[in-house]
Motif scaffolding. Structure first.
Motif, short mmCIF file in Angstrom:
data_model
loop_
_atom_site.label_atom_id
_atom_site.label_comp_id
_atom_site.label_asym_id
_atom_site.label_seq_id
_atom_site.Cartn_x
_atom_site.Cartn_y
_atom_site.Cartn_z
N SER A 348 7.62 1.88 -3.85
CA SER A 348 8.18 3.23 -3.80
C SER A 348 9.69 3.17 -3.95
CB SER A 348 7.82 3.91 -2.48
OG SER A 348 8.59 5.06 -2.29
N LYS A 349 10.19 3.78 -5.00
CA LYS A 349 11.64 3.84 -5.19
C LYS A 349 12.30 4.66 -4.09
CE LYS A 349 11.63 3.10 -10.20
NZ LYS A 349 12.00 3.65 -11.54
N THR A 350 11.55 5.64 -3.60
CA THR A 350 12.07 6.45 -2.49
C THR A 350 12.42 5.56 -1.31
OG1 THR A 350 10.73 8.34 -3.16
CG2 THR A 350 11.56 8.34 -0.89
N PHE A 351 11.51 4.67 -0.96
CA PHE A 351 11.75 3.79 0.17
C PHE A 351 12.87 2.80 -0.12
CE2 PHE A 351 11.17 -0.01 2.70
CZ PHE A 351 10.94 0.50 3.97
N LEU A 352 12.78 2.11 -1.25
CA LEU A 352 13.76 1.08 -1.59
C LEU A 352 15.17 1.64 -1.67
CD1 LEU A 352 11.87 -1.04 -4.29
CD2 LEU A 352 11.98 -1.41 -1.83
N ASN A 353 15.31 2.81 -2.30
CA ASN A 353 16.64 3.40 -2.47
C ASN A 353 17.18 3.99 -1.17
OD1 ASN A 353 16.56 2.72 -5.18
ND2 ASN A 353 15.78 4.71 -5.82
N THR A 354 16.32 4.68 -0.44
CA THR A 354 16.77 5.32 0.80
C THR A 354 17.22 4.30 1.83
OG1 THR A 354 15.24 7.17 0.47
CG2 THR A 354 16.11 6.87 2.70
N TYR A 355 16.47 3.22 1.94
CA TYR A 355 16.76 2.24 2.99
C TYR A 355 17.44 0.97 2.46
CZ TYR A 355 13.70 5.23 5.74
OH TYR A 355 13.13 6.31 6.39
N GLU A 356 17.80 0.98 1.18
CA GLU A 356 18.44 -0.19 0.56
C GLU A 356 17.66 -1.45 0.89
OE1 GLU A 356 22.48 -0.24 1.87
OE2 GLU A 356 23.03 1.57 0.77
N ALA A 357 16.35 -1.35 0.70
CA ALA A 357 15.44 -2.43 1.08
C ALA A 357 15.12 -3.33 -0.11
CB ALA A 357 14.15 -1.85 1.64
N GLU A 358 14.79 -4.55 0.21
CA GLU A 358 14.34 -5.53 -0.79
C GLU A 358 12.83 -5.50 -0.87
OE1 GLU A 358 14.02 -10.42 -1.07
OE2 GLU A 358 15.43 -9.49 0.34
N GLY A 359 12.26 -5.45 -2.07
CA GLY A 359 10.82 -5.43 -2.25
C GLY A 359 10.30 -6.76 -2.75
N LYS A 360 9.15 -7.20 -2.21
CA LYS A 360 8.60 -8.50 -2.59
C LYS A 360 7.08 -8.41 -2.65
CE LYS A 360 8.99 -13.09 -3.13
NZ LYS A 360 9.78 -13.75 -4.17
N LEU A 361 6.50 -8.88 -3.76
CA LEU A 361 5.05 -8.96 -3.90
C LEU A 361 4.57 -10.33 -3.43
CD1 LEU A 361 2.26 -8.09 -4.98
CD2 LEU A 361 2.98 -8.91 -7.24
N ILE A 362 3.58 -10.34 -2.54
CA ILE A 362 3.03 -11.58 -2.02
C ILE A 362 1.60 -11.74 -2.51
CG2 ILE A 362 2.47 -12.93 0.05
CD1 ILE A 362 5.46 -12.45 -0.33
N ASN A 363 1.35 -12.84 -3.22
CA ASN A 363 -0.01 -13.15 -3.69
C ASN A 363 -0.34 -14.59 -3.34
OD1 ASN A 363 1.11 -14.84 -5.75
ND2 ASN A 363 1.42 -13.02 -7.03
N ARG A 364 -1.48 -15.09 -3.78
CA ARG A 364 -1.89 -16.43 -3.35
C ARG A 364 -1.06 -17.53 -3.99
NH1 ARG A 364 -7.76 -17.05 -6.38
NH2 ARG A 364 -7.49 -15.21 -7.68
N ASP A 365 -0.24 -17.20 -5.01
CA ASP A 365 0.63 -18.21 -5.61
C ASP A 365 1.90 -18.43 -4.81
OD1 ASP A 365 -1.09 -18.79 -7.65
OD2 ASP A 365 -0.06 -17.61 -9.18
N ASN A 366 2.36 -17.39 -4.11
CA ASN A 366 3.65 -17.52 -3.41
C ASN A 366 3.56 -17.20 -1.92
OD1 ASN A 366 3.33 -14.76 -3.36
ND2 ASN A 366 5.34 -14.26 -4.22
N PHE A 367 2.33 -17.12 -1.36
CA PHE A 367 2.17 -16.67 0.02
C PHE A 367 2.83 -17.60 1.03
CE2 PHE A 367 -1.14 -19.82 -0.06
CZ PHE A 367 -1.31 -20.22 1.26
N ARG A 368 2.99 -18.87 0.67
CA ARG A 368 3.51 -19.84 1.63
C ARG A 368 4.90 -19.46 2.12
NH1 ARG A 368 6.29 -24.68 1.70
NH2 ARG A 368 5.47 -26.23 3.17
#
Length: 375
Positions: A348-368
């Motif tokens: 959600s761009k609303t969330f990322l922009n409002t809170y200046e948050a970093e977004g990260k997708l976690i899947n089985r390749d990078n979960f560690r």
């Protein structure tokens, strides 16, 4: 023996003049950790599961405690939550026998928090122990074996006895765990008057992992009042069966402000409750299993590494949502979980922009990188 992340932290507190208390679910290794520290030492042991011990330690006076300790400099009280008035007993030991190192374990917080917080204020170091973490598992079996066992861990979970019986006996171990600790400890709590209702509620929660829980729907499902549903859920939390995430809200209009998502501390316990141990290829709940695994692992890491991070999810009335939001100080991170490495996530761009948050997708390749935090 599987080495635990929290052990060095505990070792540093020995001899500090305070009691050392380890709490958490049954069968996660609390007693094992403490007995390992006491190996080769002369100590007095009290088992709270023993009725005769409970009678002896039920609000005794100083002289009786002196006789029970018998001059030993180390005292270990196991399953302390089973002993009535244990708070006063422990306070007498810490105040009157200052050269005694007191160790305490407890499998639920039903009575421990209420009884110990005031009597032992400033007199204890308190730690929570959970089922084996991914970091501990990887250190035990090696990186390659751990990676190869990911699907098995999503199905059978991370209890020590399950991991030590990776030979086809996992289902039997989990069945015994559920019957012995889940229903034994929870049902022994006085407010649970209808065991069949509790069992139905737990099954309902197991089928809603990662979803926002609707207390009204659960009330109708199990035919009890909404207030009773909430009370039973609180009891399940105190028994270390489930935990809740609160919705994050601050600035955005129409943010869900009172939402709750419920997770199980262990995937294996969740699957045992619904009786489903099928392979991931034939399941419709892979997303639930993956999310429950990741969130529970993150909770373990934040606790063991003392990050002070706060865990949330985020949702608006317009169905914008973030699977998991972590607040650490003034910094916010947003995470989306996908089992399939090829799947995409829309933040959600609303969330990322409002809170200046970093977004990260976690899947089985990078979960560690999500389940092992560098100190």
């Amino acid at each position: 023996m599987i080495n635990r992340t929290i052990t060095p932290t505990i070792e540093n507190k020995i001899g500090s003049g305070k009691a050392i208390m380890i709490i958490g679910p049954r069968q996660v290794g609390k007693t094992t950790i403490i007995l390992d520290q006491l190996k080769g030492k002369d100590f007095t042991f009290f088992d709270g599961d023993d009725p005769s011990i409970r009678t002896e330690l039920d609000t005794p006076n100083t002289e009786k405690i002196r006789r029970l300790i018998g001059g030993k400099k180390i005292v270990f009280i196991d399953e302390a939550q089973r002993i009535n008035g244990i708070g006063l007993t422990l306070k007498i030991i810490t105040d009157q026998f200052k050269d005694v190192q007191l160790w305490i374990s407890g499998s639920s917080s039903f009575n421990l928090f209420n009884e110990l917080n005031e009597p032992l204020t400033g007199r204890k170091w308190e730690y929570e122990l959970y089922p084996i973490s991914w970091e501990e598992y990887e250190n035990h079996v090696g990186y390659l074996k751990a990676q190869q066992s990911l699907e098995s861990r999503l199905i059978y979970g991370m209890y020590p006895d399950v991991i030590n019986n990776e030979n086809g006996r996992e289902k039997e171990v989990l069945r015994n765990l559920v019957n012995s600790y889940l229903y034994r400890d929870i049902l022994s709590h006085g407010e649970i008057r209808k065991p069949e209702v509790l069992e139905k509620l737990v099954q309902g929660l197991a089928l809603q992992v990662g979803s926002e829980v609707n207390y009204n729907e659960l009330s109708q499902l199990v035919s009890i009042s909404k207030d009773t549903v909430q009370r039973y859920i609180e009891i399940l939390e105190k028994g270390y069966v489930i935990f809740r995430l609160r919705s994050f809200n601050r600035n955005v209009r129409n943010e869900i402000k009172r939402g709750r998502k419920i997770y199980f501390y262990d995937n294996g316990i969740r699957n045992a409750i619904i009786g489903e141990f099928g392979s991931l290829d034939h399941r419709q709940d892979v997303g639930m299993l993956w999310e429950n695994f990741l969130v529970s692992e993150r909770i373990k890491q934040n606790s063991y590494k003392l990050t002070f991070a706060k865990s949330h999810f985020w949702r608006t009335a317009q169905q914008q949502e973030i699977d998991y939001v972590e607040q650490n100080g003034l910094k916010l991170k947003a995470f989306e979980f996908k089992w399939n490495p090829k799947a995409k996530a829309r933040f959600s761009k609303t969330f990322l922009n409002t809170y200046e948050a970093e977004g990260k997708l976690i899947n089985r390749d990078n979960f560690r990188e999500f389940v092992i935090l560098e100190e």
